[in-house]
Motif scaffolding. Structure first.
Motif, PDB file in Angstrom:
ATOM      1  N   LEU A  47     -20.449  35.743  82.952  1.00  0.00           N
ATOM      2  CA  LEU A  47     -20.855  36.124  84.302  1.00  0.00           C
ATOM      3  C   LEU A  47     -21.692  35.015  84.938  1.00  0.00           C
ATOM      4  CD1 LEU A  47     -20.990  38.186  86.571  1.00  0.00           C
ATOM      5  CD2 LEU A  47     -22.951  39.225  85.398  1.00  0.00           C
ATOM      6  N   ALA A  48     -22.612  34.452  84.173  1.00  0.00           N
ATOM      7  CA  ALA A  48     -23.456  33.361  84.693  1.00  0.00           C
ATOM      8  C   ALA A  48     -22.593  32.165  85.092  1.00  0.00           C
ATOM      9  CB  ALA A  48     -24.499  32.952  83.658  1.00  0.00           C
ATOM     10  N   GLN A  49     -21.584  31.842  84.285  1.00  0.00           N
ATOM     11  CA  GLN A  49     -20.697  30.724  84.586  1.00  0.00           C
ATOM     12  C   GLN A  49     -19.924  30.980  85.880  1.00  0.00           C
ATOM     13  OE1 GLN A  49     -17.695  30.095  81.598  1.00  0.00           O
ATOM     14  NE2 GLN A  49     -16.921  28.248  82.558  1.00  0.00           N
ATOM     15  N   ALA A  50     -19.393  32.177  86.040  1.00  0.00           N
ATOM     16  CA  ALA A  50     -18.630  32.504  87.249  1.00  0.00           C
ATOM     17  C   ALA A  50     -19.524  32.443  88.484  1.00  0.00           C
ATOM     18  CB  ALA A  50     -17.996  33.891  87.108  1.00  0.00           C
ATOM     19  N   ILE A  51     -20.747  32.964  88.372  1.00  0.00           N
ATOM     20  CA  ILE A  51     -21.668  32.921  89.508  1.00  0.00           C
ATOM     21  C   ILE A  51     -22.070  31.483  89.823  1.00  0.00           C
ATOM     22  CG2 ILE A  51     -23.969  33.588  90.314  1.00  0.00           C
ATOM     23  CD1 ILE A  51     -23.557  36.242  88.788  1.00  0.00           C
ATOM     24  N   ALA A  52     -22.280  30.667  88.797  1.00  0.00           N
ATOM     25  CA  ALA A  52     -22.632  29.258  89.023  1.00  0.00           C
ATOM     26  C   ALA A  52     -21.519  28.536  89.778  1.00  0.00           C
ATOM     27  CB  ALA A  52     -22.925  28.563  87.694  1.00  0.00           C
ATOM     28  N   TYR A  53     -20.268  28.765  89.383  1.00  0.00           N
ATOM     29  CA  TYR A  53     -19.150  28.162  90.114  1.00  0.00           C
ATOM     30  C   TYR A  53     -19.160  28.638  91.562  1.00  0.00           C
ATOM     31  CZ  TYR A  53     -16.842  26.711  85.736  1.00  0.00           C
ATOM     32  OH  TYR A  53     -16.523  26.136  84.539  1.00  0.00           O
ATOM     33  N   GLY A 113     -10.065  39.204  82.428  1.00  0.00           N
ATOM     34  CA  GLY A 113      -9.932  39.163  80.972  1.00  0.00           C
ATOM     35  C   GLY A 113      -8.565  39.647  80.551  1.00  0.00           C
ATOM     36  N   SER A 114      -8.379  39.779  79.254  1.00  0.00           N
ATOM     37  CA  SER A 114      -7.087  40.209  78.729  1.00  0.00           C
ATOM     38  C   SER A 114      -6.739  41.629  79.160  1.00  0.00           C
ATOM     39  CB  SER A 114      -7.077  40.111  77.208  1.00  0.00           C
ATOM     40  OG  SER A 114      -8.067  40.966  76.656  1.00  0.00           O
ATOM     41  N   ASN A 115      -7.723  42.411  79.567  1.00  0.00           N
ATOM     42  CA  ASN A 115      -7.477  43.785  80.000  1.00  0.00           C
ATOM     43  C   ASN A 115      -7.544  43.953  81.521  1.00  0.00           C
ATOM     44  OD1 ASN A 115     -10.210  43.183  79.881  1.00  0.00           O
ATOM     45  ND2 ASN A 115     -10.819  45.290  79.546  1.00  0.00           N
ATOM     46  N   GLY A 116      -7.562  42.849  82.253  1.00  0.00           N
ATOM     47  CA  GLY A 116      -7.546  42.930  83.701  1.00  0.00           C
ATOM     48  C   GLY A 116      -8.815  42.402  84.343  1.00  0.00           C
ATOM     49  N   PRO A 117      -8.886  42.493  85.679  1.00  0.00           N
ATOM     50  CA  PRO A 117     -10.022  41.930  86.415  1.00  0.00           C
ATOM     51  C   PRO A 117     -11.216  42.881  86.498  1.00  0.00           C
ATOM     52  CG  PRO A 117      -8.387  42.750  87.952  1.00  0.00           C
ATOM     53  CD  PRO A 117      -7.820  42.949  86.569  1.00  0.00           C
ATOM     54  N   VAL A 118     -12.397  42.285  86.558  1.00  0.00           N
ATOM     55  CA  VAL A 118     -13.635  43.025  86.812  1.00  0.00           C
ATOM     56  C   VAL A 118     -14.365  42.285  87.938  1.00  0.00           C
ATOM     57  CG1 VAL A 118     -15.868  43.757  85.874  1.00  0.00           C
ATOM     58  CG2 VAL A 118     -13.834  43.788  84.409  1.00  0.00           C
ATOM     59  N   GLU A 119     -14.635  42.999  89.023  1.00  0.00           N
ATOM     60  CA  GLU A 119     -15.365  42.399  90.130  1.00  0.00           C
ATOM     61  C   GLU A 119     -16.844  42.722  89.983  1.00  0.00           C
ATOM     62  OE1 GLU A 119     -15.438  42.100  94.999  1.00  0.00           O
ATOM     63  OE2 GLU A 119     -14.064  43.495  94.035  1.00  0.00           O
ATOM     64  N   GLU A 120     -17.667  41.719  90.193  1.00  0.00           N
ATOM     65  CA  GLU A 120     -19.114  41.867  90.065  1.00  0.00           C
ATOM     66  C   GLU A 120     -19.762  41.354  91.340  1.00  0.00           C
ATOM     67  OE1 GLU A 120     -22.583  42.962  88.412  1.00  0.00           O
ATOM     68  OE2 GLU A 120     -20.660  43.210  87.404  1.00  0.00           O
ATOM     69  N   ARG A 121     -20.507  42.201  92.019  1.00  0.00           N
ATOM     70  CA  ARG A 121     -21.249  41.778  93.216  1.00  0.00           C
ATOM     71  C   ARG A 121     -22.356  40.820  92.801  1.00  0.00           C
ATOM     72  NH1 ARG A 121     -19.293  42.631  97.707  1.00  0.00           N
ATOM     73  NH2 ARG A 121     -21.290  42.608  98.778  1.00  0.00           N
ATOM     74  N   VAL A 122     -22.611  39.812  93.608  1.00  0.00           N
ATOM     75  CA  VAL A 122     -23.686  38.863  93.344  1.00  0.00           C
ATOM     76  C   VAL A 122     -24.936  39.373  94.066  1.00  0.00           C
ATOM     77  CG1 VAL A 122     -24.468  36.488  93.587  1.00  0.00           C
ATOM     78  CG2 VAL A 122     -22.080  36.964  93.037  1.00  0.00           C
ATOM     79  N   THR A 123     -25.916  39.778  93.275  1.00  0.00           N
ATOM     80  CA  THR A 123     -27.155  40.326  93.824  1.00  0.00           C
ATOM     81  C   THR A 123     -28.232  39.243  93.828  1.00  0.00           C
ATOM     82  OG1 THR A 123     -27.994  41.008  91.662  1.00  0.00           O
ATOM     83  CG2 THR A 123     -26.579  42.592  92.846  1.00  0.00           C
ATOM     84  N   PRO A 124     -29.313  39.466  94.534  1.00  0.00           N
ATOM     85  CA  PRO A 124     -30.413  38.508  94.470  1.00  0.00           C
ATOM     86  C   PRO A 124     -30.912  38.299  93.034  1.00  0.00           C
ATOM     87  CG  PRO A 124     -30.718  39.945  96.356  1.00  0.00           C
ATOM     88  CD  PRO A 124     -29.554  40.492  95.569  1.00  0.00           C
ATOM     89  N   ALA A 125     -30.902  39.346  92.221  1.00  0.00           N
ATOM     90  CA  ALA A 125     -31.371  39.222  90.835  1.00  0.00           C
ATOM     91  C   ALA A 125     -30.435  38.347  90.007  1.00  0.00           C
ATOM     92  CB  ALA A 125     -31.504  40.593  90.193  1.00  0.00           C
ATOM     93  N   THR A 126     -29.110  38.531  90.144  1.00  0.00           N
ATOM     94  CA  THR A 126     -28.191  37.697  89.367  1.00  0.00           C
ATOM     95  C   THR A 126     -28.224  36.255  89.860  1.00  0.00           C
ATOM     96  OG1 THR A 126     -26.309  38.376  90.749  1.00  0.00           O
ATOM     97  CG2 THR A 126     -26.627  39.556  88.665  1.00  0.00           C
ATOM     98  N   ARG A 127     -28.405  36.094  91.145  1.00  0.00           N
ATOM     99  CA  ARG A 127     -28.523  34.746  91.720  1.00  0.00           C
ATOM    100  C   ARG A 127     -29.754  34.034  91.146  1.00  0.00           C
ATOM    101  NH1 ARG A 127     -26.683  32.380  96.593  1.00  0.00           N
ATOM    102  NH2 ARG A 127     -25.533  34.278  96.996  1.00  0.00           N
ATOM    103  N   ARG A 128     -30.902  34.725  91.108  1.00  0.00           N
ATOM    104  CA  ARG A 128     -32.121  34.127  90.547  1.00  0.00           C
ATOM    105  C   ARG A 128     -31.948  33.794  89.071  1.00  0.00           C
ATOM    106  NH1 ARG A 128     -34.526  38.139  93.708  1.00  0.00           N
ATOM    107  NH2 ARG A 128     -34.767  39.466  91.879  1.00  0.00           N
ATOM    108  N   TYR A 129     -31.262  34.668  88.326  1.00  0.00           N
ATOM    109  CA  TYR A 129     -31.016  34.434  86.901  1.00  0.00           C
ATOM    110  C   TYR A 129     -30.234  33.132  86.695  1.00  0.00           C
ATOM    111  CZ  TYR A 129     -28.875  34.977  82.291  1.00  0.00           C
ATOM    112  OH  TYR A 129     -28.430  34.757  81.015  1.00  0.00           O
ATOM    113  N   VAL A 130     -29.157  32.967  87.431  1.00  0.00           N
ATOM    114  CA  VAL A 130     -28.320  31.765  87.290  1.00  0.00           C
ATOM    115  C   VAL A 130     -29.078  30.525  87.747  1.00  0.00           C
ATOM    116  CG1 VAL A 130     -26.193  30.641  88.085  1.00  0.00           C
ATOM    117  CG2 VAL A 130     -26.159  33.042  87.406  1.00  0.00           C
ATOM    118  N   GLU A 131     -29.831  30.638  88.826  1.00  0.00           N
ATOM    119  CA  GLU A 131     -30.625  29.494  89.291  1.00  0.00           C
ATOM    120  C   GLU A 131     -31.688  29.106  88.271  1.00  0.00           C
ATOM    121  OE1 GLU A 131     -31.857  30.944  93.103  1.00  0.00           O
ATOM    122  OE2 GLU A 131     -30.018  30.242  94.081  1.00  0.00           O
ATOM    123  N   SER A 132     -32.281  30.091  87.572  1.00  0.00           N
ATOM    124  CA  SER A 132     -33.270  29.775  86.538  1.00  0.00           C
ATOM    125  C   SER A 132     -32.615  29.078  85.345  1.00  0.00           C
ATOM    126  CB  SER A 132     -34.023  31.028  86.080  1.00  0.00           C
ATOM    127  OG  SER A 132     -33.206  31.849  85.276  1.00  0.00           O
TER     128      SER A 132
END
Length: 108
Positions: A28-34, A53-72
């Motif tokens: 997830l961090a890699q996808a958000i970084a891209y 993935g092998s079982n299909g797609p999963v969509e994940e909203r980018v929140t301020p918290a996930t954005r801060r995590y990847v930036e850190s």
């Protein structure tokens, strides 16, 4: 305002919403970084990422918290590069077939 969606494919790995918050958090961090790179380049707002993935797609909203995590994570990586520090070696069941296992053992 235009929104951007980014995608990442992990064809041999089953992906779920729960796994992206646990054992596949790095995926997830890699996808958000891209997505953040594309966001800056294209001057759009990153709304979500899709991990396939092998079982299909999963969509994940980018929140301020996930954005801060990847930036850190990125800031930590920059600090390691600036200090010329190698990453800490990992030990685990997957090390046996990893191409870098001898390098990790040499580092300590």
């Amino acid at each position: 305002m235009l929104e951007l969606e980014d995608g990442e494919v992990k064809a041999h790995t089953p992906v779920s919403w729960r796994a992206l918050r646990g054992r596949l958090r790095h995926v997830l961090a890699q996808a958000i970084a891209y997505g953040l790179c594309a966001e800056e380049t294209m001057r759009l707002t990153l709304a979500s990422v899709i991990v396939v993935g092998s079982n299909g797609p999963v969509e994940e909203r980018v929140t301020p918290a996930t954005r801060r995590y990847v930036e850190s994570l990125a800031r930590g990586l920059w600090r390691m590069v600036a200090a010329q520090l190698p990453p800490a070696p990992l030990r685990g069941p997957r090390c046996g077939y990893c191409a870098y296992s001898t390098l990790c053992r040499a580092l300590g």
